[in-house]
Design a protein around this motif. Structure first.
Motif, PDB file in Angstrom:
ATOM      1  N   SER A 177      23.709  -7.712 -65.989  1.00 30.10           N
ATOM      2  CA  SER A 177      23.153  -8.691 -65.057  1.00 30.10           C
ATOM      3  C   SER A 177      23.018  -8.063 -63.677  1.00 30.10           C
ATOM      4  CB  SER A 177      24.082  -9.909 -65.003  1.00 30.10           C
ATOM      5  OG  SER A 177      23.560 -10.906 -64.149  1.00 30.10           O
ATOM      6  N   SER A 178      21.802  -8.023 -63.151  1.00 26.61           N
ATOM      7  CA  SER A 178      21.507  -7.350 -61.882  1.00 26.61           C
ATOM      8  C   SER A 178      22.152  -5.974 -61.811  1.00 26.61           C
ATOM      9  CB  SER A 178      21.973  -8.212 -60.693  1.00 26.61           C
ATOM     10  OG  SER A 178      21.317  -9.453 -60.669  1.00 26.61           O
ATOM     11  N   ALA A 182      23.639   3.916 -58.711  1.00 28.40           N
ATOM     12  CA  ALA A 182      23.566   4.464 -57.360  1.00 28.40           C
ATOM     13  C   ALA A 182      22.411   5.434 -57.207  1.00 28.40           C
ATOM     14  CB  ALA A 182      24.885   5.145 -56.998  1.00 28.40           C
ATOM     15  N   GLU A 183      21.706   5.299 -56.097  1.00 33.39           N
ATOM     16  CA  GLU A 183      20.664   6.261 -55.752  1.00 33.39           C
ATOM     17  C   GLU A 183      21.323   7.532 -55.214  1.00 33.39           C
ATOM     18  OE1 GLU A 183      17.436   6.007 -56.030  1.00 33.39           O
ATOM     19  OE2 GLU A 183      17.123   3.890 -56.476  1.00 33.39           O
ATOM     20  N   PRO A 184      20.735   8.690 -55.472  1.00 33.48           N
ATOM     21  CA  PRO A 184      21.290   9.920 -54.873  1.00 33.48           C
ATOM     22  C   PRO A 184      21.262   9.810 -53.354  1.00 33.48           C
ATOM     23  CG  PRO A 184      19.689  10.434 -56.592  1.00 33.48           C
ATOM     24  CD  PRO A 184      19.578   8.962 -56.325  1.00 33.48           C
ATOM     25  N   PRO A 185      22.355  10.143 -52.674  1.00 35.22           N
ATOM     26  CA  PRO A 185      22.397  10.016 -51.213  1.00 35.22           C
ATOM     27  C   PRO A 185      21.496  11.047 -50.542  1.00 35.22           C
ATOM     28  CG  PRO A 185      24.349  11.151 -51.990  1.00 35.22           C
ATOM     29  CD  PRO A 185      23.607  10.692 -53.229  1.00 35.22           C
ATOM     30  N   GLU A 186      20.971  10.678 -49.384  1.00 29.54           N
ATOM     31  CA  GLU A 186      20.153  11.622 -48.633  1.00 29.54           C
ATOM     32  C   GLU A 186      20.989  12.773 -48.092  1.00 29.54           C
ATOM     33  OE1 GLU A 186      18.065   9.513 -45.639  1.00 29.54           O
ATOM     34  OE2 GLU A 186      16.906   8.286 -47.053  1.00 29.54           O
ATOM     35  N   LYS A 187      22.278  12.499 -47.854  1.00 30.42           N
ATOM     36  CA  LYS A 187      23.191  13.551 -47.407  1.00 30.42           C
ATOM     37  C   LYS A 187      24.576  13.222 -47.931  1.00 30.42           C
ATOM     38  CE  LYS A 187      24.097  11.291 -42.953  1.00 30.42           C
ATOM     39  NZ  LYS A 187      24.097  11.473 -41.494  1.00 30.42           N
ATOM     40  N   ASP A 275      18.038  -3.122 -60.671  1.00 26.33           N
ATOM     41  CA  ASP A 275      17.507  -2.458 -59.491  1.00 26.33           C
ATOM     42  C   ASP A 275      16.657  -1.271 -59.940  1.00 26.33           C
ATOM     43  OD1 ASP A 275      19.239  -0.368 -60.123  1.00 26.33           O
ATOM     44  OD2 ASP A 275      20.419  -0.504 -58.287  1.00 26.33           O
ATOM     45  N   ARG A 276      16.099  -0.533 -59.004  1.00 28.01           N
ATOM     46  CA  ARG A 276      15.163   0.542 -59.352  1.00 28.01           C
ATOM     47  C   ARG A 276      15.804   1.599 -60.238  1.00 28.01           C
ATOM     48  NH1 ARG A 276      12.431   3.812 -54.483  1.00 28.01           N
ATOM     49  NH2 ARG A 276      14.637   4.389 -54.196  1.00 28.01           N
ATOM     50  N   GLY A 277      17.027   2.007 -59.882  1.00 28.26           N
ATOM     51  CA  GLY A 277      17.697   3.027 -60.671  1.00 28.26           C
ATOM     52  C   GLY A 277      18.022   2.561 -62.075  1.00 28.26           C
ATOM     53  N   SER A 298      21.008 -11.728 -56.357  1.00 29.08           N
ATOM     54  CA  SER A 298      21.652 -10.719 -57.190  1.00 29.08           C
ATOM     55  C   SER A 298      22.776 -11.230 -58.080  1.00 29.08           C
ATOM     56  CB  SER A 298      22.205  -9.599 -56.295  1.00 29.08           C
ATOM     57  OG  SER A 298      23.173 -10.110 -55.390  1.00 29.08           O
ATOM     58  N   ALA A 299      23.451 -12.329 -57.717  1.00 30.91           N
ATOM     59  CA  ALA A 299      24.579 -12.829 -58.514  1.00 30.91           C
ATOM     60  C   ALA A 299      24.107 -13.954 -59.428  1.00 30.91           C
ATOM     61  CB  ALA A 299      25.704 -13.307 -57.606  1.00 30.91           C
ATOM     62  N   LEU A 300      23.482 -13.586 -60.531  1.00 30.80           N
ATOM     63  CA  LEU A 300      22.852 -14.576 -61.409  1.00 30.80           C
ATOM     64  C   LEU A 300      23.858 -15.543 -62.026  1.00 30.80           C
ATOM     65  CD1 LEU A 300      20.346 -12.155 -63.155  1.00 30.80           C
ATOM     66  CD2 LEU A 300      19.753 -13.980 -61.549  1.00 30.80           C
TER      67      LEU A 300
END
Length: 338
Positions: A177-178, A182-187, A275-277, A298-300
């Motif tokens: 559910s939702s 994690a997206e890879p961090p920019e730094k 989410d996208r990831g 987000s909290a279905l």
């Protein structure tokens, strides 16, 4: 391999208020007077602890239907959620014929803490809670072939559940559910290792003035939006504020490892509002369906009925599809709630 041990008991005499701020696990929370009965613990609810190696104990709870269960559902909450926030959903699933278990996350809810202050979210790695989930199922739940085992997860809890499946946990399906990966961090987020268990810049401890789930934008529902805040107000040991740098790093690391092993996730997966990831990860799996509930937050599981009802219907349909008898669960009439 890490040797696992189990400590499972009904803990009916813990005095939580005496340990406010300590690292010990906590059970038998006090029900807030402000809550309606639908948010109370399900009938027959019991608590226990599960431990793996020398890691802090994690709290779990369980209740079951009075008839032969049609499925076993193990709930893995998202960051900052306690098992208590899932009581309404647990009762709904029990009413539909399921046995329901909820495993508090490592270092959260009623589970033991790695560091102080108690309301700082920290875990050195997701590996211990992945192992704890596997041990809970293997040693405590002990599912039978006749009763399907379903993992129901929220947000980053999907990484824990899917990592457990990737590493060999047998399950009949995962409902995410939702889900968040994690997206890879920019730094790099971490400086010296000693900073891992420290609050990040700007971190604030939990307070009564902290926004509830509706004010934080996780739900449209005014009543359900107050539930988590009410439980934490009444039970200081349940409180959790923002994550440490170490928790964030552990989430990123577990996400990358999970993505690298997508082919090893062979169980059917249903993702609701990924989410996208998570959506990209779903497309890599052998059996994964992603569905969107438009305009839902987000909290279905604590959303307003406009979104929560179709969410619960989707959860139930997924469970029914995995039942060996091919029958559908009997659904009691549930009055409209908002």
């Amino acid at each position: 391999m890490v040797r696992a041990f189990l400590l499972a008991a009904l803990l009916l005499s813990l005095a939580a208020c005496e340990r406010d701020g300590g690292r010990e696990p906590f059970a038998e929370s006090r029900t807030p007077a402000s809550l309606a009965p639908r948010f109370y613990p399900p009938e027959g609810w019991a608590w226990g602890y599960i431990g793996v190696g020398d890691q802090p104990l994690q709290r779990y709870g369980v209740a079951s239907t009075r008839r032969v269960p049609v499925a076993t559902v193990v709930i893995v909450p998202g960051y900052g959620e306690t098992a208590e926030l899932w009581f309404e959903t647990a009762s709904d699933l029990i009413e539909r014929g399921c046995t329901v278990w909820i495993l508090d996350r490592a270092g959260q809810g009623g589970s033991g803490r790695y560091v102080l202050p108690r309301d700082l979210g920290f875990i050195p790695s997701f590996d211990p809670e992945v192992a704890a989930l596997r041990e809970l199922v293997r040693v405590v739940v002990r599912p039978t072939p006749e009763t399907p085992l379903i993992l129901l997860t929220q947000a980053d809890g999907a990484v824990v559940a899917l990592s457990a499946v990737r590493s060999g946990l047998r399950t009949d399906g995962v409902i995410a559910s939702s889900p968040q990966i994690a997206e890879p961090p920019e730094k790099a987020l971490l400086g010296p290792v000693k900073r891992a268990s420290k609050p990040p810049p700007g971190w604030k401890p939990w307070s009564r003035e902290r926004a509830d789930d509706r004010a934080a934008g996780r739900t449209h529902d005014a009543w359900r939006g107050q539930v988590g805040h009410a439980w934490m107000t009444a039970n200081p040991d349940l409180r959790l504020a923002g994550p440490s740098l170490g928790w964030t790093k552990a989430f990123e690391t577990a996400s990358r490892v999970l993505e690298s092993g997508a082919r090893q996730v062979r169980a059917p997966v249903l993702m609701l509002n990924p989410d996208r990831g998570a959506d990209a990860f779903c497309r890599q799996l052998a059996d994964c369906t992603a569905t969107t509930l438009s305009s839902a937050r987000s909290a279905l599981h604590i959303e307003a009925d406009r979104w929560r009802r179709p969410w619960l219907d989707a959860v139930e349909a997924f469970i029914d599809a995995r039942r060996s008898d091919g029958a559908t669960a009997t659904i009691s009439a549930v009055p409209a709630r908002s």
